[in-house]
Design an enzyme around this catalytic site. Structure first.
Site, PDB file in Angstrom:
ATOM      1  N   ARG B 272       7.185   2.200  -8.765  1.00  0.00           N
ATOM      2  CA  ARG B 272       7.119   1.264  -7.629  1.00  0.00           C
ATOM      3  C   ARG B 272       5.705   0.701  -7.617  1.00  0.00           C
ATOM      4  O   ARG B 272       4.742   1.431  -7.463  1.00  0.00           O
ATOM      5  CB  ARG B 272       7.526   2.045  -6.373  1.00  0.00           C
ATOM      6  CG  ARG B 272       6.698   1.923  -5.152  1.00  0.00           C
ATOM      7  CD  ARG B 272       7.413   2.570  -3.987  1.00  0.00           C
ATOM      8  NE  ARG B 272       7.166   4.004  -3.872  1.00  0.00           N
ATOM      9  CZ  ARG B 272       5.985   4.544  -3.584  1.00  0.00           C
ATOM     10  NH1 ARG B 272       4.917   3.794  -3.434  1.00  0.00           N
ATOM     11  NH2 ARG B 272       5.871   5.839  -3.462  1.00  0.00           N
ATOM     12  N   HIS B 276       5.094   2.794  -0.733  1.00  0.00           N
ATOM     13  CA  HIS B 276       6.423   3.284  -0.336  1.00  0.00           C
ATOM     14  C   HIS B 276       7.019   2.393   0.752  1.00  0.00           C
ATOM     15  O   HIS B 276       8.173   1.982   0.709  1.00  0.00           O
ATOM     16  CB  HIS B 276       6.307   4.719   0.183  1.00  0.00           C
ATOM     17  CG  HIS B 276       7.439   5.139   1.064  1.00  0.00           C
ATOM     18  ND1 HIS B 276       8.688   5.421   0.562  1.00  0.00           N
ATOM     19  CD2 HIS B 276       7.516   5.302   2.409  1.00  0.00           C
ATOM     20  CE1 HIS B 276       9.488   5.740   1.569  1.00  0.00           C
ATOM     21  NE2 HIS B 276       8.809   5.672   2.694  1.00  0.00           N
ATOM     22  N   TYR B 285      -3.035   8.497  -3.493  1.00  0.00           N
ATOM     23  CA  TYR B 285      -2.240   9.442  -4.298  1.00  0.00           C
ATOM     24  C   TYR B 285      -1.946   8.967  -5.728  1.00  0.00           C
ATOM     25  O   TYR B 285      -1.336   9.693  -6.487  1.00  0.00           O
ATOM     26  CB  TYR B 285      -0.930   9.802  -3.559  1.00  0.00           C
ATOM     27  CG  TYR B 285      -0.021   8.629  -3.208  1.00  0.00           C
ATOM     28  CD1 TYR B 285       0.995   8.245  -4.074  1.00  0.00           C
ATOM     29  CD2 TYR B 285      -0.182   7.932  -2.019  1.00  0.00           C
ATOM     30  CE1 TYR B 285       1.837   7.190  -3.751  1.00  0.00           C
ATOM     31  CE2 TYR B 285       0.652   6.876  -1.690  1.00  0.00           C
ATOM     32  CZ  TYR B 285       1.663   6.505  -2.554  1.00  0.00           C
ATOM     33  OH  TYR B 285       2.483   5.466  -2.240  1.00  0.00           O
TER      34      TYR B 285
END
Lengths: 325, 367
Positions: B272, B276, B285
């Protein structure tokens, strides 16, 4: 008319509907060849075949999800959750996915599902087999909650539930499966969901109950009669929708009431019923409406369950409290 | 029924017969990053027009995604889960099915719904928190996006069982991510599909992160495709940045399912590109290096190179589709904004087929 106990009446309701509507399916753990741990579905697989009545792998969430998926495709699943405590594994599918399907899709899909489960205490069962979890369901928008107290109602209510286009949580009291026999018509008939029944008339006090507690209340009413008190006993038959009108009509006559439930005291069906009585009939009351219910603990181990559950003596005691207020 | 055998199978290559081993798996790949066909035997049969249509959808989806993020920042969309980077798994898997096949999506899977027939403005309405977003038109075979991770996996299992019971040669497909493959519902669904031999495709878009939790902390499984083994169904791994590999794998799984061969778990390895949802910060992250590495695998670039070599696609085509997508987004967001608002009485009436007395009474408070 045949003489049937409640389990046989429940089985007969499923038989009638399996025969009438090819979209009706019955599935769950061990419901096929053996007919369920209580034999409620005994003989149905033999009669209707294993594509209509079938065993599933042991996974309650999947049983619920299977029902939701099948429900979108025109089927009318009757999903058995083997014991009431196992609904915790299926709560999302029952109380979220099925209960919200109509709303989430704006009516495009719905969940014409009956989740049948045995529940109820007094049979010295294993842990988590007997809890009265109807309180969880009545707080869940979008699912109906039906709890029969006798064979005739059980068959008529279950047929109504199977034909209902919304999900129904159908709770069958373990202690009533074999308790007694009734005259039950073998053909199809319905008992409407949402209509309570006055099972004993009286003018002094109203006792509201459902499931096995109807019978416990009737025993208490007999005791009360010996003391000259005429208790009216109402069998709710369903908690959602709740027939508040029948309760109010009774209170207008008796001016005093108690609610009996097998579930823990707080925040359950009784609390809701009392809230509605307060909203609609406060001026008819001569005393606060009290609850006769177990304490707010977990359901006890078998050794003390009889002491924990409401019994006729405790119901009489609660009635006397409202009479003497 | 066969008897349970206590005999050990013939030992292979010295492996202990009482220990279960899993073989390594390598993803199915049809196109190299340069757009060269590397496994012609898996090249799906597609006409030039079909190839162009697939590219059209991928470019459209990318543009819609970019516009949707802006609309979210402007407050014109609500919850939105970005899709850039996952166009090959989304567009390709839907394209490999027929309109009769049924899609049970997670919340990121809006593109599959729209390409299956859900009008774009309804996708926007869903994001804006309007019930009409989930009012799927008759004949469009999809469920609404699912929020509870994994719940849709069981619905697809039930729908697949419905197709089987009705003897319809239809397939149900459901989507989740690498995180979703840790859910109990995932295992229950796969197991049911195996036990009942159901026509279902379980498509896991493994984008490496469940919100922020990386694959390595999600599972010790060698791959998500391996999880099929325990359920006794087919497991397949595919390069999720290669739209032709995705189409090939889904077509094969659908063909098997339609012909009574049961379910397949497909793991698509993808990434992705965006956060998110609108609310997280990928720099906390993911490393810049990792993001750069994956952006070089961009599924639009790879498929574009393949089409360019065949003389089927140019940069002008991309520009034209982008323009078209922008206009479509503008038109559909306006339509969504102009749709009459929901009302509380309308909500109350959507709880049951026949509104019970207590709800009728409560409705009166809002009229």
């Amino acid at each position: 008319m045949a003489q049937m106990n409640m389990k046989e009446a429940i089985r007969d309701a499923m038989r009638v509907e399996l025969k009438r509507d090819p979209n009706v399916l019955v599935f769950g753990e061990d419901v096929g060849k053996v007919g369920g741990v209580f034999r409620a579905t005994e003989g149905l697989q033999g009669e209707f075949g294993d594509t209509r009545v079938f065993d599933t792998p042991l996974a309650e969430s999947a049983i619920g999800g299977l029902a939701v998926g099948l429900g979108t495709q025109g089927f009318r699943p009757i999903a058995e959750i083997q014991f009431v405590g196992f609904i915790f594994e299926a709560l999302d599918q029952m109380f979220v996915q099925a209960a919200r399907m109509r709303y989430r899709s704006g009516g495009r899909y719905h969940s014409p599902i009956v989740f049948r489960t045995p529940f109820g205490g007094g049979v010295k069962a294993a842990e988590l087999h007997t809890d009265a979890l109807e309180g969880l369901a009545i707080q869940t928008p979008g699912i109906k909650v039906v709890i029969p107290s006798n064979p005739y109602d059980a068959k008529g209510l279950l047929i109504s539930a199977i034909r209902d286009n919304d999900p129904v949580f159908f709770m069958e009291h373990l202690n009533l499966y074999h308790a007694f026999r009734d005259e039950v018509p073998e053909n199809d008939y319905t008992v409407p969901i949402g209509k309570a029944k006055v099972v004993r008339e009286g003018k002094d006090v109203t006792i509201v109950a459902y499931g096995l507690m109807v019978h416990t209340a009737l025993k208490a009413a007999e005791e009360l009669e010996k003391a000259g008190v005429q208790a009216e006993v109402i069998d709710l038959r369903s908690l959602v929708p709740l027939d508040i009108d029948t309760i109010l009509a009774s209170i207008q006559k008796t001016n005093r009431a108690i609610v009996v439930q097998e579930a823990q005291k707080s925040a359950g069906a009784a609390a809701e019923i009392i809230a509605q009585i307060n909203e609609k009939a406060i001026l008819h009351l001569e005393a606060p409406v009290l609850r006769c219910a177990p304490p707010d603990t977990v359901y006890p181990f078998a050794q003390i369950e009889d002491a924990w559950l409401p019994n006729p003596a405790r119901i009489v005691k609660t009635v006397n409290q409202v009479l003497q207020f | 029924m066969s008897k349970i055998s206590m005999e050990a199978p013939a030992a292979k290559t010295g492996a202990a017969p009482h220990v279960v081993y899993a073989n390594d798996v390598a993803p199915l790949r049809v196109l190299s990053p340069e757009g060269e066909v590397v496994s012609p035997e898996h090249l799906p049969e597609l006409t030039d027009d079909q190839l162009k249509e697939i590219m059209y959808r991928m470019v459209f989806t990318r543009t819609w995604d970019e516009r949707a993020i802006n609309l979210g920042r402007q407050g014109r969309l609500g919850f939105y889960a970005p899709v850039s980077g996952q166009e090959a798994t989304m567009v390709g898997s839907e394209y490999a099915l027929t309109k009769e096949d049924f899609i049970c999506p997670g919340y990121r899977d809006m593109p599959q719904l729209v390409w299956h027939g859900l009008p774009l403005y309804q996708a926007f309405l869903y994001s804006r928190g309007h019930q009409h977003g989930g009012q799927i038109p008759e004949g469009v075979n999809v469920l609404m996006p699912q929020i509870i991770i994994g719940a849709q996996i069981l619905h697809a299992t039930g729908i697949g069982m419905g197709f089987k019971l009705k003897n319809e040669k239809r397939v149900a497909i459901t989507y989740t991510g690498d995180g979703g493959s840790s859910e109990g519902d995932f295992y229950e669904g796969l197991n049911f599909a195996g036990a009942f031999k159901l026509p279902v495709i379980y498509f896991v878009q493994n984008n490496g992160y469940a919100i922020t939790t990386p694959y390595a902390k999600q599972t010790a499984a060698q791959s998500i495709a391996h999880k099929a083994l325990a359920a006794g169904i087919r497991g397949v791994q595919v390069d999720g940045m290669d739209v032709l590999a995705v189409i090939s794998a889904v077509r094969e799984a659908a063909e098997i399912a339609r012909n009574g061969g049961g379910a397949t778990l497909i793991e698509g390895l993808t990434y992705r590109f965006k956060p998110h949802s609108m609310a997280d910060d990928t720099t906390k992250y993911r490393t810049k290096e990792e993001e750069a590495e994956w952006s070089e695998k961009d599924p639009l670039v790879r498929f574009g190179k393949y089409l360019a070599k065949k003389g089927l696609w140019t940069d002008e085509d991309t520009a034209r589709v982008k323009e078209e997508a922008k206009n479509a987004v503008n038109e559909h967001i306006k339509k969504a904004e102009q749709t009459e608002k929901m009302t509380v009485p309308g909500l109350i009436d959507s709880m049951f087929e026949h509104t019970p007395p207590h709800l009728e009474e409560q409705k009166a408070d809002f009229q």
